[in-house]
Scaffold this active site. Structure first.
Site, mmCIF file in Angstrom:
data_model
loop_
_atom_site.group_PDB
_atom_site.id
_atom_site.type_symbol
_atom_site.label_atom_id
_atom_site.label_comp_id
_atom_site.label_asym_id
_atom_site.label_seq_id
_atom_site.Cartn_x
_atom_site.Cartn_y
_atom_site.Cartn_z
ATOM 1 N N GLN A 233 0.845 -1.194 0.000
ATOM 2 C CA GLN A 233 0.000 0.000 0.000
ATOM 3 C C GLN A 233 0.882 1.247 0.000
ATOM 4 O O GLN A 233 1.853 1.309 0.765
ATOM 5 C CB GLN A 233 -0.899 -0.004 1.247
ATOM 6 C CG GLN A 233 -2.033 1.011 1.177
ATOM 7 C CD GLN A 233 -2.851 1.012 2.472
ATOM 8 O OE1 GLN A 233 -2.346 1.344 3.535
ATOM 9 N NE2 GLN A 233 -4.101 0.636 2.386
ATOM 10 N N PRO B 85 6.962 0.167 8.688
ATOM 11 C CA PRO B 85 6.679 1.600 8.804
ATOM 12 C C PRO B 85 5.307 1.972 9.346
ATOM 13 O O PRO B 85 5.033 3.152 9.547
ATOM 14 C CB PRO B 85 6.827 2.093 7.356
ATOM 15 C CG PRO B 85 6.439 0.914 6.516
ATOM 16 C CD PRO B 85 6.947 -0.284 7.278
ATOM 17 N N TYR B 86 4.437 0.992 9.577
ATOM 18 C CA TYR B 86 3.081 1.303 10.029
ATOM 19 C C TYR B 86 2.785 0.591 11.345
ATOM 20 O O TYR B 86 3.503 -0.331 11.757
ATOM 21 C CB TYR B 86 2.053 0.891 8.972
ATOM 22 C CG TYR B 86 2.218 1.621 7.660
ATOM 23 C CD1 TYR B 86 1.838 2.947 7.535
ATOM 24 C CD2 TYR B 86 2.774 0.987 6.557
ATOM 25 C CE1 TYR B 86 2.007 3.633 6.338
ATOM 26 C CE2 TYR B 86 2.943 1.665 5.358
ATOM 27 C CZ TYR B 86 2.556 2.986 5.252
ATOM 28 O OH TYR B 86 2.730 3.659 4.073
ATOM 29 N N GLY B 87 1.690 0.995 11.987
ATOM 30 C CA GLY B 87 1.273 0.295 13.193
ATOM 31 C C GLY B 87 0.819 -1.106 12.864
ATOM 32 O O GLY B 87 1.108 -2.068 13.579
ATOM 33 N N GLY B 88 0.110 -1.225 11.775
ATOM 34 C CA GLY B 88 -0.347 -2.518 11.298
ATOM 35 C C GLY B 88 -0.714 -2.413 9.839
ATOM 36 O O GLY B 88 -0.908 -1.313 9.311
ATOM 37 N N MET B 89 -0.782 -3.550 9.173
ATOM 38 C CA MET B 89 -1.250 -3.605 7.796
ATOM 39 C C MET B 89 -2.200 -4.785 7.680
ATOM 40 O O MET B 89 -1.852 -5.908 8.029
ATOM 41 C CB MET B 89 -0.087 -3.737 6.810
ATOM 42 C CG MET B 89 -0.527 -3.744 5.342
ATOM 43 S SD MET B 89 -1.354 -2.197 4.878
ATOM 44 C CE MET B 89 -2.387 -2.755 3.521
ATOM 45 N N GLU B 90 -3.368 -4.494 7.147
ATOM 46 C CA GLU B 90 -4.502 -5.413 7.168
ATOM 47 C C GLU B 90 -4.424 -6.503 6.107
ATOM 48 O O GLU B 90 -5.450 -6.869 5.501
ATOM 49 C CB GLU B 90 -5.797 -4.620 6.987
ATOM 50 C CG GLU B 90 -5.951 -3.864 5.672
ATOM 51 C CD GLU B 90 -5.373 -2.471 5.634
ATOM 52 O OE1 GLU B 90 -5.734 -1.708 4.726
ATOM 53 O OE2 GLU B 90 -4.557 -2.128 6.531
ATOM 54 N N HIS C 296 -8.354 -2.430 14.981
ATOM 55 C CA HIS C 296 -8.408 -1.646 13.747
ATOM 56 C C HIS C 296 -8.131 -2.524 12.527
ATOM 57 O O HIS C 296 -8.883 -2.490 11.543
ATOM 58 C CB HIS C 296 -7.388 -0.508 13.813
ATOM 59 C CG HIS C 296 -7.348 0.359 12.604
ATOM 60 N ND1 HIS C 296 -8.120 1.491 12.470
ATOM 61 C CD2 HIS C 296 -6.641 0.255 11.438
ATOM 62 C CE1 HIS C 296 -7.888 2.052 11.294
ATOM 63 N NE2 HIS C 296 -6.989 1.319 10.645
ATOM 64 N N GLU C 297 -7.060 -3.313 12.587
ATOM 65 C CA GLU C 297 -6.702 -4.138 11.428
ATOM 66 C C GLU C 297 -7.758 -5.214 11.177
ATOM 67 O O GLU C 297 -8.053 -5.543 10.020
ATOM 68 C CB GLU C 297 -5.322 -4.761 11.619
ATOM 69 C CG GLU C 297 -4.193 -3.765 11.862
ATOM 70 C CD GLU C 297 -4.141 -2.628 10.846
ATOM 71 O OE1 GLU C 297 -4.560 -2.829 9.691
ATOM 72 O OE2 GLU C 297 -3.686 -1.536 11.218
ATOM 73 N N HIS D 165 -10.633 -3.910 9.244
ATOM 74 C CA HIS D 165 -10.347 -3.822 7.806
ATOM 75 C C HIS D 165 -10.803 -5.076 7.052
ATOM 76 O O HIS D 165 -10.938 -5.034 5.824
ATOM 77 C CB HIS D 165 -8.849 -3.631 7.573
ATOM 78 C CG HIS D 165 -8.421 -2.205 7.466
ATOM 79 N ND1 HIS D 165 -8.952 -1.332 6.533
ATOM 80 C CD2 HIS D 165 -7.489 -1.492 8.164
ATOM 81 C CE1 HIS D 165 -8.375 -0.150 6.666
ATOM 82 N NE2 HIS D 165 -7.494 -0.218 7.643
ATOM 83 N N GLU E 30 -10.616 3.705 5.454
ATOM 84 C CA GLU E 30 -10.126 4.039 6.785
ATOM 85 C C GLU E 30 -11.176 4.670 7.691
ATOM 86 O O GLU E 30 -11.190 4.398 8.899
ATOM 87 C CB GLU E 30 -8.898 4.952 6.674
ATOM 88 C CG GLU E 30 -7.714 4.294 5.980
ATOM 89 C CD GLU E 30 -7.177 3.068 6.715
ATOM 90 O OE1 GLU E 30 -7.611 2.808 7.859
ATOM 91 O OE2 GLU E 30 -6.319 2.372 6.146
ATOM 92 N N ASP F 183 1.156 8.239 -1.301
ATOM 93 C CA ASP F 183 1.883 8.265 -0.023
ATOM 94 C C ASP F 183 2.064 9.689 0.486
ATOM 95 O O ASP F 183 2.107 9.927 1.695
ATOM 96 C CB ASP F 183 3.263 7.610 -0.171
ATOM 97 C CG ASP F 183 3.189 6.095 -0.242
ATOM 98 O OD1 ASP F 183 2.167 5.521 0.183
ATOM 99 O OD2 ASP F 183 4.152 5.480 -0.746
ATOM 100 N N TYR G 129 -8.821 8.797 8.002
ATOM 101 C CA TYR G 129 -9.223 8.020 9.169
ATOM 102 C C TYR G 129 -10.224 8.806 10.028
ATOM 103 O O TYR G 129 -11.342 8.345 10.289
ATOM 104 C CB TYR G 129 -8.010 7.684 10.038
ATOM 105 C CG TYR G 129 -6.961 6.813 9.403
ATOM 106 C CD1 TYR G 129 -6.776 5.496 9.806
ATOM 107 C CD2 TYR G 129 -6.099 7.314 8.414
ATOM 108 C CE1 TYR G 129 -5.787 4.691 9.248
ATOM 109 C CE2 TYR G 129 -5.118 6.522 7.846
ATOM 110 C CZ TYR G 129 -4.962 5.212 8.265
ATOM 111 O OH TYR G 129 -3.980 4.431 7.702
ATOM 112 N N ARG H 26 8.315 2.918 12.768
ATOM 113 C CA ARG H 26 6.910 3.257 12.514
ATOM 114 C C ARG H 26 6.788 4.738 12.190
ATOM 115 O O ARG H 26 7.165 5.603 12.983
ATOM 116 C CB ARG H 26 6.076 2.896 13.740
ATOM 117 C CG ARG H 26 4.583 3.030 13.557
ATOM 118 C CD ARG H 26 3.864 2.586 14.829
ATOM 119 N NE ARG H 26 2.428 2.755 14.721
ATOM 120 C CZ ARG H 26 1.574 2.534 15.719
ATOM 121 N NH1 ARG H 26 2.031 2.117 16.886
ATOM 122 N NH2 ARG H 26 0.279 2.720 15.539
ATOM 123 N N MET H 27 6.243 5.061 11.034
ATOM 124 C CA MET H 27 6.210 6.452 10.570
ATOM 125 C C MET H 27 5.393 7.354 11.479
ATOM 126 O O MET H 27 5.652 8.554 11.550
ATOM 127 C CB MET H 27 5.690 6.529 9.133
ATOM 128 C CG MET H 27 6.666 5.988 8.106
ATOM 129 S SD MET H 27 6.274 6.462 6.409
ATOM 130 C CE MET H 27 4.740 5.574 6.133
#
Length: 624
Positions: free
Chosen positions: A144, A273-278, A302-303, A306, A325, A382, A390, A578-579
């Site tokens: 993503q 780079p993210y908290g989570g990816m679904e 959250h994930e 998704h 989101e 991006d 969100y 994590r960004m």
């Protein structure tokens, strides 16, 4: 020759009006020495009558051959052109069909042999030193928004969904995992390689293709869930996510059956780079969630949400990202309300509203990226990423729920996901179904309310939401009061602060209440450095294992040019990728008094361990 963009997606070259991929078969080998993936991708396509070509997205990989598979035993080479790169979308591949497609049910099966290169932005190879175990390399993907095209020759647009099957060969003793159901594994005769096979029978957009390879072990924590991680952290990860089945069952009660079979969780190395990816069947999560007290498992909620919003019902393109989101945050908070009470939903919404305001302030209140449906023609999606889809998306759905009534909106929610399951939709599809549903089931009274909504302002005007929702503050009030007390103490001698403050102030707080206390304090004028030192002494903020608390504390200290925290910030930036944390802290450290050199030196030190997506964004943030 310029290749036209996708008719429904300005961030892709896919000619979806002529050819649509329905199934993808991958046979890939992962080479840690060369840091490449190589193998074949076979695309099964539906063709419109008269179609003469197939246009795929690609970015920085080498194509070896392209064949049309006429039968299992007959393959015909096809002419193809890899066009010049057009930033930021890559190089379109135009494959010529041997003859125009005939009839309305024409199909084609095209096999492409290729290899990725060092320019791949969707994958990251980690050195052993960058892992917990320090013994083996690691490979992970993050597709993503538009990075699947750097890993696979695909029509890289969420307007199109496909099923897939795959075999992934990796060096022994490593394990491969994918966003799919696991179907088998085997070891080569010499014992040097392992091959893992997968299938994803539910159609997904290309950005949900995912691979991870590493020294990975799993612990079963429920009938549908295995928690995977490196051996050094897998036990802690399994303990953190032990309640996953209860969360899945709660979500099913609200939205409907979970359609994906497995809901496994993979805790990745810190560069993710993210908290989570679904990713379907296999949620990727950051190790920053391992606080030791389950205080950050909201990311799993959250994930999981998704699985319906984004994965089952997908935004047609990135201009409608709020459908993924905004709905996910809405469902996440409904699930949390079921688990912990309605007050927790409102408490989370208050936290989200502050994040929304920070994003709008950062972009500027007139910036087009602050629209719920931003225009992204010629734009890397991006670059527009923020909390806006969100939290502004959630704000709209919460507003509609309050306007129309909780019970009726719950019925609409279930109907929405049932009606659009398996499809990619845009905002007009959403609003039309909303009106149709309420007109059919509730009549004129509710539809008149919908007609009074200023849809244009909500969806297409920049800035904060036009309606500020009111949230219950019962859980937040004690946090706000404590922040107000600290704010009022700024002129009190530091020696007297212990009369008014003590460690017991926050001893009964949840982790997120501590976060809200810090966020509220961050909105006020900077405290004197002496008071910041006392704050840290009493509440042990620097020593916290909770990354959300550390992050907020660092933000407060950096804004106040509190130099004592600078080394701690640099250390934190060396630990996480994590960004959510990395980008704001690099920006603030760079802007802080005397902090620019440390920010640049820290970035130079850690950049090789960060994900390419993160490196690119931080480079822009620092003006490099």
């Amino acid at each position: 020759m310029t290749v036209e963009l996708c008719p429904v997606d300005p961030n892709s070259f896919a000619n979806t009006d002529e050819a649509r991929t329905k199934h993808l078969e991958l046979h890939m080998a992962v080479d840690f020495d060369r840091e490449t993936l190589s193998g074949t991708a076979t695309l099964e396509l539906e063709l419109a009558e008269g179609a003469t070509k197939v246009v795929l997205d690609s970015s920085h990989f080498d194509i070896h051959t392209v064949f049309l598979l006429e039968t299992e035993d007959k393959a015909v080479p096809l002419k193809y052109t890899v066009h010049a790169r057009e930033e930021p979308f890559g190089s379109p591949i135009v494959i010529e069909l041997p003859a125009p497609a005939k009839g309305t049910d024409a199909t084609a099966k095209i096999r492409i042999a290729y290899a990725t290169t060092s320019g791949c932005t969707g994958g990251q190879f980690l050195k052993p030193s960058q892992t917990e175990g320090k013994q083996h390399g690691y490979f992970l993907t993050q597709c993503q928004a538009i990075h699947a095209r750097s890993l696979f020759p695909v029509q890289d647009t969420p307007s199109l969904k496909l099923t897939y099957a795959a075999s992934i060969t990796v060096p022994a003793p490593l394990r491969a995992l994918m966003s799919a159901l696991r179907t088998g594994e085997s070891t080569s005769a010499d014992g040097k390689h392992r091959t893992y096979t997968f299938k994803q029978p539910t159609s997904i957009p290309s950005y949900l293709l995912a691979i991870a390879v590493g020294n990975i072990e799993g612990i079963e924590v429920g009938p549908r869930t295995t928690v995977f991680a490196e051996p050094e952290v897998v036990a802690a990860a399994a303990a953190e996510f032990a309640d996953t089945e209860r969360i899945i069952a709660t979500a099913e009660k609200l939205v409907g059956p979970y359609d994906w079979g497995r809901y496994d969780i993979l805790v990745l190395p810190s560069s993710f780079p993210y908290g989570g990816m679904e990713n379907p069947c296999l949620t990727f999560v950051t190790p920053t969630l391992l606080a030791g007290d389950k205080s950050l498992v909201d990311v799993i909620v959250h994930e999981l949400a998704h699985s319906w919003a984004g994965n089952l019902v997908t935004a047609q393109n990135w201009m409608h990202f709020h459908l993924n989101e905004g709905w996910t945050v809405f469902l996440e908070r409904k699930i949390m309300a079921e688990l912990h009470g309605e007050a927790h939903r409102h408490f989370s919404a208050r936290i989200g509203f502050k994040a929304l305001k920070e994003s709008v302030d950062l972009f500027g209140h007139d910036h087009p990226y602050t629209c719920l449906c931003p225009k992204l023609h010629g734009v890397d999606p991006d670059d527009s990423f923020s909390s806006i889809p969100y939290e502004k998306g959630f704000s709209l759905l919460f507003y509609l729920e309050q306007l129309l009534g909780t019970e009726s909106f719950a019925a609409f929610t279930r109907a929405y996901f049932k009606n659009f399951a398996g499809r990619s939709i845009n905002t007009d599809d959403f609003t039309k179904f909303l009106f149709d549903f309420y007109e059919h089931y509730f009549g004129e009274e509710k539809t008149e309310l919908l007609k009074q909504v200023d849809w244009n302002a909500w969806l297409r005007k920049p800035g904060m939401p036009i309606v500020e929702n009111q949230y219950d503050d019962s859980l937040a009030r004690v946090c706000i009061d404590l922040a107000d007390r600290w704010d009022a103490s700024r002129n009190v001698d530091v020696a007297d602060l212990s009369k008014d403050f003590s460690a017991t102030d926050i001893s009964s707080f949840s982790a997120m209440q501590t976060v809200v206390f810090l966020e509220t304090l961050d909105l006020k004028e900077n405290l004197p450095h002496s008071h910041l030192a006392k704050l840290d002494e009493l509440y042990s903020l620097t020593a916290s294992r909770n990354c959300e608390i550390r992050f907020r504390w660092h933000m407060i200290a950096l804004r106040a040019n509190y130099t004592a925290i600078y080394p701690e910030v640099a250390q934190f930036l060396s630990e996480v990728g994590r960004m959510k944390y990395v980008r704001p802290l690099f920006r603030l450290l760079s802007a802080a008094e005397g902090g620019r050199d440390l920010a640049l030196a820290t970035f130079a030190q850690v950049r090789d361990g960060l994900h390419p997506i993160c490196v690119r964004q931080v480079t822009k943030d620092l003006g490099l």
